[in-house]
Design an enzyme around this catalytic site. Structure first.
Site, PDB file in Angstrom:
ATOM      1  N   PRO A  11       0.790  -1.236   0.000  1.00 36.87           N
ATOM      2  CA  PRO A  11       0.000   0.000   0.000  1.00 36.87           C
ATOM      3  C   PRO A  11       0.818   1.279   0.000  1.00 36.87           C
ATOM      4  CG  PRO A  11      -0.138  -1.105   2.131  1.00 36.87           C
ATOM      5  CD  PRO A  11       0.514  -2.062   1.179  1.00 36.87           C
ATOM      6  N   ASN A  12       0.309   2.228  -0.743  1.00 36.61           N
ATOM      7  CA  ASN A  12       0.836   3.596  -0.859  1.00 36.61           C
ATOM      8  C   ASN A  12       2.087   3.690  -1.728  1.00 36.61           C
ATOM      9  OD1 ASN A  12      -1.156   4.784   0.950  1.00 36.61           O
ATOM     10  ND2 ASN A  12      -0.102   3.621   2.548  1.00 36.61           N
ATOM     11  N   ARG A  19       5.052  10.863  -2.430  1.00 35.40           N
ATOM     12  CA  ARG A  19       4.784  10.621  -1.018  1.00 35.40           C
ATOM     13  C   ARG A  19       6.072  10.755  -0.205  1.00 35.40           C
ATOM     14  NH1 ARG A  19       4.985   4.504   1.008  1.00 35.40           N
ATOM     15  NH2 ARG A  19       4.219   4.837   3.109  1.00 35.40           N
ATOM     16  N   TYR A  24      11.346   8.645   0.946  1.00 39.94           N
ATOM     17  CA  TYR A  24      11.294   7.615  -0.098  1.00 39.94           C
ATOM     18  C   TYR A  24      11.907   8.044  -1.434  1.00 39.94           C
ATOM     19  CZ  TYR A  24       8.138   5.457   3.264  1.00 39.94           C
ATOM     20  OH  TYR A  24       7.599   4.910   4.398  1.00 39.94           O
ATOM     21  N   ASN A  75       8.051  -5.719  -1.280  1.00 37.17           N
ATOM     22  CA  ASN A  75       8.025  -4.595  -0.345  1.00 37.17           C
ATOM     23  C   ASN A  75       6.586  -4.507   0.142  1.00 37.17           C
ATOM     24  OD1 ASN A  75       7.970  -2.267   1.082  1.00 37.17           O
ATOM     25  ND2 ASN A  75       9.043  -1.011  -0.438  1.00 37.17           N
ATOM     26  N   ALA A  78       3.306  -0.959   4.616  1.00 37.60           N
ATOM     27  CA  ALA A  78       2.791  -0.980   5.988  1.00 37.60           C
ATOM     28  C   ALA A  78       2.350  -2.381   6.432  1.00 37.60           C
ATOM     29  CB  ALA A  78       1.635   0.004   6.121  1.00 37.60           C
ATOM     30  N   HIS A  81       4.335  -4.757   8.879  1.00 33.88           N
ATOM     31  CA  HIS A  81       4.289  -4.654  10.336  1.00 33.88           C
ATOM     32  C   HIS A  81       2.996  -5.205  10.937  1.00 33.88           C
ATOM     33  CE1 HIS A  81       7.551  -2.098   9.144  1.00 33.88           C
ATOM     34  NE2 HIS A  81       6.742  -1.232   8.582  1.00 33.88           N
ATOM     35  N   ASP A  88       1.774 -15.856   6.043  1.00 35.66           N
ATOM     36  CA  ASP A  88       1.307 -17.225   5.799  1.00 35.66           C
ATOM     37  C   ASP A  88       1.333 -17.561   4.311  1.00 35.66           C
ATOM     38  OD1 ASP A  88       0.965 -17.638   8.483  1.00 35.66           O
ATOM     39  OD2 ASP A  88      -1.227 -17.532   8.461  1.00 35.66           O
ATOM     40  N   GLU A  99      12.785  -9.566   1.089  1.00 34.66           N
ATOM     41  CA  GLU A  99      11.980  -8.437   1.581  1.00 34.66           C
ATOM     42  C   GLU A  99      12.788  -7.151   1.374  1.00 34.66           C
ATOM     43  OE1 GLU A  99      11.050  -9.001   5.730  1.00 34.66           O
ATOM     44  OE2 GLU A  99      10.452  -6.907   6.009  1.00 34.66           O
ATOM     45  N   HIS A 101      12.845  -2.855   1.756  1.00 37.46           N
ATOM     46  CA  HIS A 101      12.295  -1.575   2.209  1.00 37.46           C
ATOM     47  C   HIS A 101      13.182  -0.461   1.678  1.00 37.46           C
ATOM     48  CE1 HIS A 101       9.477  -3.613   4.718  1.00 37.46           C
ATOM     49  NE2 HIS A 101      10.467  -4.384   5.137  1.00 37.46           N
ATOM     50  N   ILE A 102      12.549   0.541   1.121  1.00 38.86           N
ATOM     51  CA  ILE A 102      13.290   1.670   0.547  1.00 38.86           C
ATOM     52  C   ILE A 102      13.997   2.439   1.666  1.00 38.86           C
ATOM     53  CG2 ILE A 102      12.997   3.862  -0.691  1.00 38.86           C
ATOM     54  CD1 ILE A 102      10.506   2.429  -2.054  1.00 38.86           C
ATOM     55  N   SER A 103      13.269   2.672   2.741  1.00 38.99           N
ATOM     56  CA  SER A 103      13.841   3.403   3.879  1.00 38.99           C
ATOM     57  C   SER A 103      14.471   2.416   4.864  1.00 38.99           C
ATOM     58  CB  SER A 103      12.748   4.203   4.589  1.00 38.99           C
ATOM     59  OG  SER A 103      11.800   3.328   5.178  1.00 38.99           O
ATOM     60  N   ARG A 108      13.621   4.303  12.173  1.00 36.85           N
ATOM     61  CA  ARG A 108      12.369   5.052  12.206  1.00 36.85           C
ATOM     62  C   ARG A 108      11.544   4.682  13.450  1.00 36.85           C
ATOM     63  NH1 ARG A 108       9.624   4.720   6.500  1.00 36.85           N
ATOM     64  NH2 ARG A 108       8.414   6.420   7.443  1.00 36.85           N
ATOM     65  N   ARG A 112       7.804   0.209  13.180  1.00 36.01           N
ATOM     66  CA  ARG A 112       8.336  -0.262  11.887  1.00 36.01           C
ATOM     67  C   ARG A 112       9.482  -1.257  12.083  1.00 36.01           C
ATOM     68  NH1 ARG A 112       5.890   3.254   8.170  1.00 36.01           N
ATOM     69  NH2 ARG A 112       5.540   5.279   9.123  1.00 36.01           N
TER      70      ARG A 112
HETATM   71  C1  DQA Z   1       8.441   0.829   3.535  1.00 38.36           C
HETATM   72  C2  DQA Z   1       8.562   1.026   5.049  1.00 38.36           C
HETATM   73  C3  DQA Z   1       7.218   0.796   5.731  1.00 38.36           C
HETATM   74  O1  DQA Z   1       7.347   0.965   7.139  1.00 38.36           O
HETATM   75  C4  DQA Z   1       6.206   1.794   5.207  1.00 38.36           C
HETATM   76  O2  DQA Z   1       4.937   1.541   5.790  1.00 38.36           O
HETATM   77  C5  DQA Z   1       6.130   1.845   3.740  1.00 38.36           C
HETATM   78  C6  DQA Z   1       7.344   1.677   2.945  1.00 38.36           C
HETATM   79  C7  DQA Z   1       9.760   1.172   2.808  1.00 38.36           C
HETATM   80  O3  DQA Z   1       9.869   0.803   1.629  1.00 38.36           O
HETATM   81  O4  DQA Z   1      10.642   1.827   3.367  1.00 38.36           O
HETATM   82  O5  DQA Z   1       5.078   2.122   3.173  1.00 38.36           O
HETATM   83  O6  DQA Z   1       8.165  -0.543   3.288  1.00 38.36           O
END
Ligand code: DQA
Length: 147
Positions: A11-12, A19, A24, A75, A78, A81, A88, A99, A101-103, A108, A112
């Site tokens: 999501p997002n 964003r 990011y 990725n 959210a 978490h 599953d 897995e 994560h960009i950040s 943080r 997270r």
């Molecule tokens: C994220 C980190 C997550 O905590 C966050 O909710 C995201 C992006 C990242 O790519 O850094 O939406 O997965």
């Protein structure tokens, strides 16, 4: 036969580039997809790159990967978490899972710093920006070559 890697985004991430660019960056998800497609071609792999804002859709994409993908880069955003359902689904997938994560989630908020997905992931990349996708793809190409 060319092996396919599913690259799944939660999501997002459709808003990447707009964003919170201070966290990011300015690249869009489309830019990331184009870079992954070019890199995959060089590595002799195919990619299926997707994004969804809906947990159940991501679960179904992972089910689809059981028949179609040699590996998964995810990725979960959210849902990382919160989602036992995504954990599953990944646990029902036999190939390697990375897995991304960009950040750097560890730098943080404390919420997270826990990932359900990490209980299944073979590797976790965080904080490299969108270059994390490229590192994951390179690693999967190497891993799959060795199998
Ligand atoms: C994220 C980190 C997550 O905590 C966050 O909710 C995201 C992006 C990242 O790519 O850094 O939406 O997965």
């Amino acid at each position: 036969m060319t092996q396919t890697i599913f690259i799944l985004n939660g999501p997002n991430l459709n808003l990447l580039g707009q964003r919170q660019p201070e966290i990011y960056g300015h690249e869009t998800l489309h830019d990331v997809q184009a870079a992954c497609a070019a890199q995959a071609k060089d590595l002799g792999l195919a990619i299926d790159f997707r994004q969804s804002n809906h947990e159940g859709e991501i679960v179904e994409m992972i089910h689809e990967a059981r028949d179609k993908a040699a590996g998964i880069i995810i990725n979960p955003a959210a849902y990382t978490h919160t989602s036992v359902a995504i954990l599953d689904a990944l646990s029902a997938f036999d190939g390697p899972v990375i897995e991304v994560h960009i950040s750097n989630v560890h730098k943080r908020e404390s919420f997270r710093q826990h990932s359900y997905v990490s209980l299944r992931a073979d590797g976790v990349i965080a904080g490299l920006g969108t270059a994390g996708y490229s590192a994951a793809l390179r690693h999967l190409a190497e891993t799959l070559r060795q199998r």
